[in-house]
Design an enzyme around this catalytic site. Sequence first.
Site, PDB file in Angstrom:
ATOM      1  CB  CYS A  26      -0.984  -0.041   1.178  1.00  0.00           C
ATOM      2  SG  CYS A  26      -2.348   1.145   1.001  1.00  0.00           S
ATOM      3  CG  HIS A  38      -4.312  -3.242   2.624  1.00  0.00           C
ATOM      4  ND1 HIS A  38      -3.364  -2.795   3.513  1.00  0.00           N
ATOM      5  CD2 HIS A  38      -4.924  -2.135   2.137  1.00  0.00           C
ATOM      6  CE1 HIS A  38      -3.400  -1.472   3.568  1.00  0.00           C
ATOM      7  NE2 HIS A  38      -4.342  -1.049   2.739  1.00  0.00           N
ATOM      8  CD  GLU A  57      -2.395  -6.008   5.158  1.00  0.00           C
ATOM      9  OE1 GLU A  57      -2.612  -4.809   5.410  1.00  0.00           O
ATOM     10  OE2 GLU A  57      -1.800  -6.385   4.122  1.00  0.00           O
TER      11      GLU A  57
END
Length: 214
Positions: A81, A186, A188
């Site tokens: 990001c 992202h 995650e």
Amino acid sequence: MLKIAVVDYDMGNLHSVCKGLQHAGAQTSITHLPAELAAADAIVLPGVGAFDPAVKKIRDRDLEQPLKDIIASGKPFLGICLGLQILFDRSEEGEEMGLGIVPGIVRKFQPEADLTIPQMGWNQLQLAQPHCPLWGQIDANAWVYFDHSYYVEPLQTSVTAAVVTHGTQTVAAAIARANVMAVQFHPEKSSTTGLQMLANFVRLAQSAQILTSV
């Protein structure tokens, strides 16, 4: 065990990234100390927030040159990001110069009818570098989670590893060049697809670790 250092410069939730890397079998440490970064087998640079505060914090902690040295050494590096955007020369979001590791500019999405800015939520990747190590066992049109108002525009389009279309604008969603990889989305927060990408990075770092130890 493989050691991955996650760069701490007060710009984002680092622990969720660590959990994804640990799930793939890596040992992680969150640090801003150049010696600890240099001792790690691979580096992850996450980030959430604005461009200028991010690069100021990198410089306030004397991390700019250590990060450049680590990248030049060939060590596997992953930006996430904002950690992608600050690798570039500059951003339309602010006045500070970026790290200049990847030539190019960070642009703002142009307003258009029915376009939501920021792009927040799930969108579909289109892989521009199908053999990029991050994409192993990933569907060519995988869905991942975005949250951004700015996107990177590399000077050399060959570094673009994936693109995404938001409204009528198709922009870079990931870059890859030698040991440097970085994504706008992202991983995650991108469910099993994102975890697989983090696992792919861990696998790449393990391979590099073996090569350097031979």
